[in-house]
Design a protein around this motif. Sequence first.
Motif, PDB file in Angstrom:
ATOM      1  N   ASP A 160      37.857 -33.468  -3.344  1.00 28.61           N
ATOM      2  CA  ASP A 160      37.226 -32.157  -3.175  1.00 28.61           C
ATOM      3  C   ASP A 160      37.041 -31.461  -4.520  1.00 28.61           C
ATOM      4  OD1 ASP A 160      37.048 -32.470  -0.445  1.00 28.61           O
ATOM      5  OD2 ASP A 160      38.882 -31.342  -0.008  1.00 28.61           O
ATOM      6  N   SER A 161      38.046 -31.567  -5.388  1.00 29.20           N
ATOM      7  CA  SER A 161      37.942 -30.966  -6.725  1.00 29.20           C
ATOM      8  C   SER A 161      36.856 -31.651  -7.538  1.00 29.20           C
ATOM      9  CB  SER A 161      39.286 -31.057  -7.450  1.00 29.20           C
ATOM     10  OG  SER A 161      40.278 -30.318  -6.779  1.00 29.20           O
ATOM     11  N   LEU A 162      36.803 -32.969  -7.484  1.00 24.88           N
ATOM     12  CA  LEU A 162      35.799 -33.727  -8.230  1.00 24.88           C
ATOM     13  C   LEU A 162      34.391 -33.405  -7.742  1.00 24.88           C
ATOM     14  CD1 LEU A 162      37.637 -37.174  -8.354  1.00 24.88           C
ATOM     15  CD2 LEU A 162      37.231 -35.650 -10.295  1.00 24.88           C
ATOM     16  N   LYS A 163      34.251 -33.227  -6.458  1.00 21.90           N
ATOM     17  CA  LYS A 163      32.944 -32.888  -5.895  1.00 21.90           C
ATOM     18  C   LYS A 163      32.449 -31.552  -6.447  1.00 21.90           C
ATOM     19  CE  LYS A 163      30.736 -32.098  -1.385  1.00 21.90           C
ATOM     20  NZ  LYS A 163      30.969 -32.076   0.096  1.00 21.90           N
ATOM     21  N   HIS A 164      33.327 -30.565  -6.496  1.00 19.52           N
ATOM     22  CA  HIS A 164      32.959 -29.246  -7.017  1.00 19.52           C
ATOM     23  C   HIS A 164      32.656 -29.313  -8.514  1.00 19.52           C
ATOM     24  CE1 HIS A 164      33.052 -24.950  -7.842  1.00 19.52           C
ATOM     25  NE2 HIS A 164      33.981 -25.167  -8.759  1.00 19.52           N
ATOM     26  N   LEU A 165      33.516 -29.977  -9.283  1.00 21.73           N
ATOM     27  CA  LEU A 165      33.318 -30.070 -10.733  1.00 21.73           C
ATOM     28  C   LEU A 165      32.047 -30.849 -11.060  1.00 21.73           C
ATOM     29  CD1 LEU A 165      37.027 -30.776 -11.710  1.00 21.73           C
ATOM     30  CD2 LEU A 165      35.716 -28.735 -12.343  1.00 21.73           C
ATOM     31  N   LEU A 207      39.990 -36.914 -12.457  1.00 28.12           N
ATOM     32  CA  LEU A 207      39.756 -38.294 -12.033  1.00 28.12           C
ATOM     33  C   LEU A 207      40.917 -39.194 -12.449  1.00 28.12           C
ATOM     34  CD1 LEU A 207      37.934 -40.471 -10.812  1.00 28.12           C
ATOM     35  CD2 LEU A 207      36.829 -40.694 -13.058  1.00 28.12           C
ATOM     36  N   VAL A 208      41.384 -39.054 -13.681  1.00 31.03           N
ATOM     37  CA  VAL A 208      42.509 -39.871 -14.145  1.00 31.03           C
ATOM     38  C   VAL A 208      43.744 -39.605 -13.289  1.00 31.03           C
ATOM     39  CG1 VAL A 208      44.093 -40.316 -16.060  1.00 31.03           C
ATOM     40  CG2 VAL A 208      41.642 -40.057 -16.510  1.00 31.03           C
ATOM     41  N   PHE A 218      35.774 -42.533  -2.946  1.00 33.72           N
ATOM     42  CA  PHE A 218      35.223 -41.326  -3.584  1.00 33.72           C
ATOM     43  C   PHE A 218      33.751 -41.117  -3.195  1.00 33.72           C
ATOM     44  CE2 PHE A 218      38.755 -42.524  -6.397  1.00 33.72           C
ATOM     45  CZ  PHE A 218      39.422 -41.320  -6.531  1.00 33.72           C
ATOM     46  N   ASP A 219      33.427 -41.395  -1.960  1.00 36.76           N
ATOM     47  CA  ASP A 219      32.025 -41.367  -1.539  1.00 36.76           C
ATOM     48  C   ASP A 219      31.459 -39.970  -1.355  1.00 36.76           C
ATOM     49  OD1 ASP A 219      33.661 -40.967   0.626  1.00 36.76           O
ATOM     50  OD2 ASP A 219      32.792 -42.537   1.872  1.00 36.76           O
ATOM     51  N   SER A 220      32.295 -38.938  -1.446  1.00 35.96           N
ATOM     52  CA  SER A 220      31.783 -37.571  -1.367  1.00 35.96           C
ATOM     53  C   SER A 220      31.356 -37.027  -2.731  1.00 35.96           C
ATOM     54  CB  SER A 220      32.849 -36.632  -0.767  1.00 35.96           C
ATOM     55  OG  SER A 220      33.067 -36.937   0.594  1.00 35.96           O
ATOM     56  N   VAL A 221      31.692 -37.752  -3.799  1.00 40.21           N
ATOM     57  CA  VAL A 221      31.347 -37.303  -5.148  1.00 40.21           C
ATOM     58  C   VAL A 221      29.995 -37.899  -5.502  1.00 40.21           C
ATOM     59  CG1 VAL A 221      32.138 -37.064  -7.529  1.00 40.21           C
ATOM     60  CG2 VAL A 221      33.812 -37.319  -5.683  1.00 40.21           C
TER      61      VAL A 221
END
Length: 308
Positions: free
Chosen positions: A37-42, A66-67, A80-83
């Motif tokens: 969720d954080s990666l999607k927003h960033l 990500l790391v 990670f298919d939502s990113v």
Amino acid sequence: MAIRKLALVTFSIFFFSQAFAQRIDEGGLKQLNFYQDSLKHLGSTFINDANDLVRKNANYQFIKTLVAALKTPNSFLFPFDSVKTITLTRSPDDRFRIFSWHVANDDGSYRFYGAIQANSTGPLKLYGLEDYTPLLKSPEDSVTDNRKWFGAQYYTIIPVGSTNPYYVLLGWKGNNDQSTKKVIEVLSFKNDRPVFGMPVFNGNGRKRKRIVFEYARQASMLLKYIPSQHLIVFDNLSPADKKTKDKPETYGPDLTYDGYRLIGEQWSYVDNLDMRNIPNEEDANYIDPRATIVPVKATTPIKKKKVQ
């Protein structure tokens, strides 16, 4: 046929999701979803925000997040298919996967970012990719490592050979406000470390370590792999006017096709491919989301430009 393909894809996604859910414990799965969720927003921020500094700060935070996510046990199985703002490509032999993405600069150029995650049951094995493009003066003749990466966003991985295996990567590279690039890259591993570039492309008396295409930003170029024919096929690029033959930013597809065919463990250049004999497989090529896609056609008869 389309219904059968859709059913097969749906089954594959279901089977894969069940497999990784069984191997990632509930706490790990919850944590990975939180990171996602954080990666999607960033990711949305570093692609869409109008402020250059905001985009870059979001990207730096994206890398750290990500790391951290990949340190979760069995994270290799998480899709990670939502990113949607990155490209995540898994090698067909399941040995590794590549995360790759770009951040646009205000001048229309790009900087690329990425990482290779090895499929490991132990501690995380992750190789960061550092874009070295501006300092690579002769990219088609260079062999580099992950710290001198010819940055690109990869959409296809082709495994080659068994004795000395390597992988061919097809990628979109962007460039600037006038032209776009695509690349046929080679990835191998030496002492368990990634190496980019290998002299395996033969054409017109010259051997290249990678292939780089450049063409008008307003154009769209085909670059795809045909597994059944062991063939990488691409549009032949020609200038809109013979007077601009030294300006690749004026090039576009001329409605003919060339390629590289795998013979043994080397790729041999072939021109004037008959696309009527090429299967109509889905092309997963990556297109710059900010570009207007308008095919460029030659306005005067142009002599076909060979790969040198």
